[in-house]
Scaffold this active site. Structure first.
Site, short mmCIF file in Angstrom:
data_model
loop_
_atom_site.label_atom_id
_atom_site.label_comp_id
_atom_site.label_asym_id
_atom_site.label_seq_id
_atom_site.Cartn_x
_atom_site.Cartn_y
_atom_site.Cartn_z
N ARG A 1 0.83 -1.21 0.00
CA ARG A 1 0.00 0.00 0.00
C ARG A 1 0.86 1.26 0.00
O ARG A 1 0.59 2.22 -0.73
CB ARG A 1 -0.93 -0.01 1.22
CG ARG A 1 -2.03 -1.05 1.14
CD ARG A 1 -2.74 -1.22 2.48
NE ARG A 1 -3.49 -0.03 2.84
CZ ARG A 1 -4.82 0.07 2.79
NH1 ARG A 1 -5.54 -0.95 2.38
NH2 ARG A 1 -5.43 1.18 3.16
N PHE B 1 -0.83 -0.86 -3.85
CA PHE B 1 -1.63 -2.07 -4.00
C PHE B 1 -2.86 -2.00 -3.09
O PHE B 1 -2.75 -1.65 -1.90
CB PHE B 1 -0.81 -3.31 -3.62
CG PHE B 1 0.10 -3.79 -4.70
CD1 PHE B 1 -0.39 -4.59 -5.73
CD2 PHE B 1 1.44 -3.45 -4.69
CE1 PHE B 1 0.46 -5.05 -6.72
CE2 PHE B 1 2.30 -3.92 -5.68
CZ PHE B 1 1.80 -4.71 -6.71
N PRO B 2 -4.04 -2.35 -3.59
CA PRO B 2 -5.28 -2.28 -2.80
C PRO B 2 -5.45 -3.51 -1.92
O PRO B 2 -6.31 -4.36 -2.15
CB PRO B 2 -6.36 -2.19 -3.88
CG PRO B 2 -5.81 -2.98 -5.01
CD PRO B 2 -4.32 -2.76 -4.99
N LYS B 3 -4.62 -3.61 -0.88
CA LYS B 3 -4.54 -4.84 -0.10
C LYS B 3 -5.26 -4.71 1.23
O LYS B 3 -5.18 -3.68 1.90
CB LYS B 3 -3.08 -5.21 0.14
CG LYS B 3 -2.33 -5.53 -1.16
CD LYS B 3 -0.96 -6.10 -0.91
CE LYS B 3 -0.34 -6.56 -2.22
NZ LYS B 3 0.92 -7.28 -2.04
N LYS B 4 -5.96 -5.80 1.60
CA LYS B 4 -6.63 -5.91 2.89
C LYS B 4 -6.31 -7.27 3.50
O LYS B 4 -5.96 -8.22 2.80
CB LYS B 4 -8.16 -5.75 2.73
CG LYS B 4 -8.58 -4.39 2.21
CD LYS B 4 -10.08 -4.29 2.01
CE LYS B 4 -10.83 -4.24 3.32
NZ LYS B 4 -12.28 -3.99 3.11
#
Length: 266
Positions: A109, A114-117
């Protein structure tokens, strides 16, 4: 600590014990399970940001196993990647990713966008089937299956596909809650060695979840699937479009969070 020392040593947070080390980030035996499916083109148009352009109404749903990665360790991720073009160049836009390891969440992120969860993806072989799953908490949101190594794919062709440009939307807020950074970022995978690539019959199920909305890009038809094992380096990125540059956006202060609205082009 002197200001000069801080400026010279600051890389990531926390200052004296960063959540991840500086790169380069090398991955050994990175394992991909990618299912390409046809979806609703209107749903894609609501998601893909300009100036990226849609090419086909398809999505690549990915399960990625990373057993040996520099600084990030041993982890798995899963999510959706959308084929796009940028100024006539074919590439991919990463829509959302879910993974089970904090350093690559933080580093992904903060560096690239990066759209990371945080979630619980898995990728494994179960007898004759390659199985990828994604749980968000206790709730199953994605299940992908493929016949294990039914047919071999050409490694050189898959290496060229992995080397194509990838695009991310990097968003970092200001301390007042408005956007401090809002950029379109391009990066490439580098030094790629594909050790094996296979395909087979595949299926994909996506389930609705409020915080892991993979099913908002519905599966209309599974088109293909592939299983790849490769060594590669995650290259650093470049900014190709700044949404907060003068003339691109106007900031309205009607609420605490702020609203970014596009100005009229021309």
């Amino acid at each position: 600590m002197k200001q000069e020392t801080l400026r010279a040593t600051a890389f990531a947070m926390p200052l004296t014990n960063p959540a991840f080390p500086p790169g380069p980030y090398r991955f050994i035996n990175r394992e991909y399970f990618i299912i390409q499916y046809r979806t609703d083109p209107e749903a894609l148009r609501r998601i893909v940001p300009a100036p990226l352009e849609l090419t086909d109404p398809v999505v690549n749903y990915e399960f990625i196993r990373m057993p040996d990665s520099t600084g990030f360790g041993d982890y798995t991720e899963s999510g959706q990647v959308i084929p796009v073009s940028y100024q006539g160049e074919a590439g991919s836009f990463t829509h959302q990713m879910f993974l089970n390891d904090h350093p690559p969440i933080a580093g992904g992120r903060e560096i690239w966008g990066f759209p990371k969860k945080l979630a619980q993806p898995k990728l494994a072989v179960e007898i004759d089937t390659l199985v990828g799953t994604l749980n968000y908490g206790s709730v199953r949101v994605a299940t992908g299956t493929m016949g294990y190594k039914h047919r071999t794919l050409e490694a050189a062709v898959e290496a060229r596909k992995l080397a194509a440009p990838n695009f991310l939307l990097k968003i970092i807020p200001h301390v007042d809650g408005t956007a401090r950074i809002c950029e379109l970022v391009r990066y490439h995978l580098e030094d790629i060695t594909v050790k094996g690539a296979w395909t087979g019959p595949a299926a994909l199920d996506l389930c609705s979840h409020a915080l892991a909305p993979v099913a908002e890009l519905p599966v209309l038809q599974v088109l293909s699937a592939k299983h790849i094992v490769a060594d590669l380096t995650l290259g650093l990125g470049t900014v190709v479009h700044d949404y907060l540059a003068p003339g691109e956006t106007v900031r309205r202060h009607g609420s605490r969070s702020g609203i970014l609205a596009e100005t009229n082009a021309g």
